[in-house]
Design a protein around this motif. Sequence first.
Motif, short mmCIF file in Angstrom:
data_model
loop_
_atom_site.label_atom_id
_atom_site.label_comp_id
_atom_site.label_asym_id
_atom_site.label_seq_id
_atom_site.Cartn_x
_atom_site.Cartn_y
_atom_site.Cartn_z
N ASP A 130 -2.94 -2.29 5.02
CA ASP A 130 -2.33 -2.09 3.69
C ASP A 130 -1.95 -0.64 3.41
OD1 ASP A 130 -2.71 -4.72 1.72
OD2 ASP A 130 -1.86 -2.94 0.75
N GLU A 131 -2.65 0.29 4.07
CA GLU A 131 -2.31 1.71 3.82
C GLU A 131 -0.95 2.07 4.42
OE1 GLU A 131 -4.72 0.38 5.53
OE2 GLU A 131 -5.62 1.69 7.01
N HIS A 132 -0.39 1.14 5.21
CA HIS A 132 0.95 1.38 5.78
C HIS A 132 2.03 0.60 5.03
CE1 HIS A 132 -0.79 3.71 8.96
NE2 HIS A 132 -1.67 2.76 9.16
N LYS A 133 1.65 0.08 3.87
CA LYS A 133 2.64 -0.62 3.05
C LYS A 133 3.37 0.44 2.23
CE LYS A 133 2.36 -4.39 -0.11
NZ LYS A 133 1.65 -5.52 -0.67
N THR A 134 4.26 1.17 2.90
CA THR A 134 4.86 2.36 2.30
C THR A 134 6.38 2.31 2.36
OG1 THR A 134 4.87 3.50 4.42
CG2 THR A 134 2.91 3.81 3.04
N ILE A 135 6.99 3.11 1.50
CA ILE A 135 8.45 3.19 1.48
C ILE A 135 8.95 3.83 2.77
CG2 ILE A 135 8.62 5.41 0.25
CD1 ILE A 135 10.80 2.34 -0.50
N ASP A 136 8.15 4.71 3.39
CA ASP A 136 8.56 5.31 4.68
C ASP A 136 8.79 4.23 5.73
OD1 ASP A 136 8.47 7.79 3.67
OD2 ASP A 136 6.56 8.37 4.57
N HIS A 315 -6.23 -11.40 -9.96
CA HIS A 315 -5.40 -10.23 -9.68
C HIS A 315 -5.29 -9.32 -10.90
CE1 HIS A 315 -4.19 -12.89 -6.40
NE2 HIS A 315 -3.59 -11.89 -5.79
N THR A 316 -6.23 -9.43 -11.84
CA THR A 316 -6.16 -8.62 -13.05
C THR A 316 -6.88 -7.28 -12.86
OG1 THR A 316 -6.01 -10.57 -14.43
CG2 THR A 316 -6.76 -8.55 -15.51
N PHE A 317 -8.10 -7.35 -12.37
CA PHE A 317 -8.88 -6.13 -12.14
C PHE A 317 -8.82 -5.70 -10.67
CE2 PHE A 317 -10.64 -8.42 -15.74
CZ PHE A 317 -10.69 -7.42 -16.71
N SER A 318 -8.54 -6.66 -9.78
CA SER A 318 -8.61 -6.36 -8.34
C SER A 318 -7.62 -5.29 -7.86
CB SER A 318 -8.46 -7.63 -7.51
OG SER A 318 -7.17 -8.19 -7.69
N PRO A 319 -6.37 -5.21 -8.43
CA PRO A 319 -5.47 -4.20 -7.86
C PRO A 319 -6.04 -2.78 -7.93
CG PRO A 319 -4.24 -5.72 -9.25
CD PRO A 319 -5.69 -6.03 -9.45
N ALA A 320 -6.65 -2.44 -9.06
CA ALA A 320 -7.20 -1.08 -9.20
C ALA A 320 -8.35 -0.87 -8.21
CB ALA A 320 -7.69 -0.86 -10.63
N VAL A 321 -9.22 -1.89 -8.11
CA VAL A 321 -10.36 -1.77 -7.21
C VAL A 321 -9.87 -1.68 -5.76
CG1 VAL A 321 -12.34 -3.04 -6.28
CG2 VAL A 321 -11.94 -2.98 -8.76
N GLU A 322 -8.95 -2.56 -5.43
CA GLU A 322 -8.45 -2.63 -4.06
C GLU A 322 -7.82 -1.30 -3.63
OE1 GLU A 322 -5.77 -5.93 -3.82
OE2 GLU A 322 -5.09 -5.39 -1.83
N MET A 323 -7.00 -0.75 -4.50
CA MET A 323 -6.32 0.49 -4.15
C MET A 323 -7.31 1.65 -4.04
SD MET A 323 -3.28 -0.30 -3.51
CE MET A 323 -2.56 1.30 -3.25
N ARG A 324 -8.29 1.68 -4.94
CA ARG A 324 -9.30 2.75 -4.89
C ARG A 324 -10.15 2.61 -3.62
NH1 ARG A 324 -12.42 5.47 -8.94
NH2 ARG A 324 -10.59 5.41 -10.30
N ALA A 325 -10.40 1.35 -3.21
CA ALA A 325 -11.31 1.13 -2.07
C ALA A 325 -10.59 1.20 -0.72
CB ALA A 325 -11.99 -0.23 -2.23
N LEU A 326 -9.25 1.24 -0.74
CA LEU A 326 -8.50 1.22 0.53
C LEU A 326 -9.06 2.22 1.54
CD1 LEU A 326 -4.59 1.13 0.06
CD2 LEU A 326 -6.00 -0.35 1.49
N PRO A 327 -9.22 1.93 2.80
CA PRO A 327 -8.94 0.65 3.46
C PRO A 327 -10.16 -0.27 3.57
CG PRO A 327 -9.30 2.32 5.11
CD PRO A 327 -9.60 2.96 3.78
N ASP A 328 -11.18 -0.01 2.73
CA ASP A 328 -12.44 -0.76 2.91
C ASP A 328 -12.37 -2.21 2.48
OD1 ASP A 328 -13.51 1.43 3.92
OD2 ASP A 328 -14.78 1.95 2.19
N LEU A 329 -11.58 -2.48 1.43
CA LEU A 329 -11.51 -3.87 0.95
C LEU A 329 -10.17 -4.47 1.34
CD1 LEU A 329 -12.81 -4.21 -2.73
CD2 LEU A 329 -13.71 -5.27 -0.66
#
Length: 429
Positions: A130-136, A315-329
């Motif tokens: 997921d950390e490679h889900k980038t505009i580049d 998917h209400t609270f998870s986006p914030a958690v997921e992005m903060r925890a990347l790449p762990d979750l």
Amino acid sequence: MGLQTVVAQPPQAVRHAVAIPSEYAEGAEHGLSRRIIANRFEEETRNMMDKLGHWTLRTSQDVEIEVSETPRLLDPANPRLAQIPGGGEESGTRLVIVDEHVEEIFGQRIREYFSTRGAQVSYLTLPAGDEHKTIDNVLRIASRFNEIGTERTGTPPIVMGGGVVQDVAGLAATLYRRGIPYVRVPTTLLGQIDGSVSAKNGVNFEGFRNRLGTFNPPPVTLIDRTLIASLPERQVQSGLGEALKMALIKDAELFRLLEEYGPDLVSERLQDTGPRTSGPEAGRQVMHRAITGMAEELEKNLWERDLLRIVDYGHTFSPAVEMRALPDLLHGEAVAMGCLFCAVISAHRGLLSQEDLDRIVGCVRRMGLHPSHPMFSDVALLRKGLADTVRHRGGAQHLTLLTDIGQTVFVEDLTDSEIDGAAHWMGAL
Ligand SMILES: NC(=O)c1ccc[n+]([C@@H]2O[C@H](COP(=O)([O-])OP(=O)(O)OC[C@H]3O[C@@H](n4cnc5c(N)ncnc54)[C@H](O)[C@@H]3O)[C@@H](O)[C@H]2O)c1
Ligand SMILES: O=C(CO)[C@@H](O)[C@H](O)[C@H](O)[C@H](O)COP(=O)(O)O
Ligand SMILES: [Co+2]
């Protein structure tokens, strides 16, 4: 003619301040009432409008999205993967986009497939995760389209991989020449049961999940369940997180299957090869029920004109958690926790029984998923996450809660103390 704003007494149809040219405003000085001035202005404007051109373009688009189970997809005898959607003629080189693990596992078979069929293709491998889900990475794909001469319709790219590569390549296809068709081949459980029917693509941006993206469904998605047999257990569990979402919002039988066969589904990668699941074909049923549920929900609201969406459950609270925890979750891991978090809120409100809540926790555990993560107890992060989700939902909470397993209700009045209560509960798990 200078413009000056005069707050006129609104005639029937005019409810706000009207910009009245200065010569009318001057009339006010000569004792004409504001009402008369406004009426005169309206009338003259109307006369003028009759002579002005006015064009309204109305159009609609028929969309047909084919999602087909296609066994033996990589068998060179099977023409399906090489076909052009809609039956057109191939007219040049097509780009086949995969991620690094798909390349490792299937690269040789994919090459054999296209070379045996004599198809003109070129390959691009992207980094996984997921950390490679980038505009580049979107731009990398667009550059390769340029290099190989990708056309408007005759050379639709083929995207094989999980949700990440699907989302990145989907965005590249929507931007390239303002939109070209492509063929989607999901190779993860999550990609097969959730992303497979979606019209959305996107990349993460400035720490926000899917902040840049569009709606551009590929005309064809091909699902071969045997392709997920090589997934690591953790990726199967993550995919089951999205199946759990679908079960909780609308399919009690799907929940029962997950509850009963969770461990087998994971160990068999939904292939129905073991002695217990081969009878009821739990793997096939889970996959079919999850896709059917998602397809039903998306078909009636594909462009998300209606922001009240039960598929956003978890998917209400998870986006914030997921992005903060990347790449762990992983995405599905965070979604499963998000599902449980909202089940806890539902139970605390008295909407869901304690027994059902216990069943949900048990089911999550049986599928080998962790029910919680320290970040689901981080009240500041959760509140911030909700605030951003509210912005994403047009300024409303539109929060899906459960009244039963498979039954939902929307609420708009979630309070901070309810978030705190659920966070505390998650922390004690
Ligand atoms: N557009 C949508 O509607 C939609 C829907 C659901 C999910 N998503 C997105 O999808 C992403 C999650 O997708 P994902 O869970 O598929 O993750 P992913 O794409 O990162 O794939 C997970 C891992 O599995 C590997 N992999 C892929 N196929 C494999 C195979 N057959 N065997 C072994 N390894 C394999 C990948 O290389 C990767 O390391 C999230 O970013 C999410 O936002 C989008
Ligand atoms: O995760 C996704 C899509 O990325 C899906 O599982 C899910 O059903 C929904 O589409 C998401 O809740 C909404 O995604 P988004 O609008 O936040 O990108
Ligand atoms: Co999701």
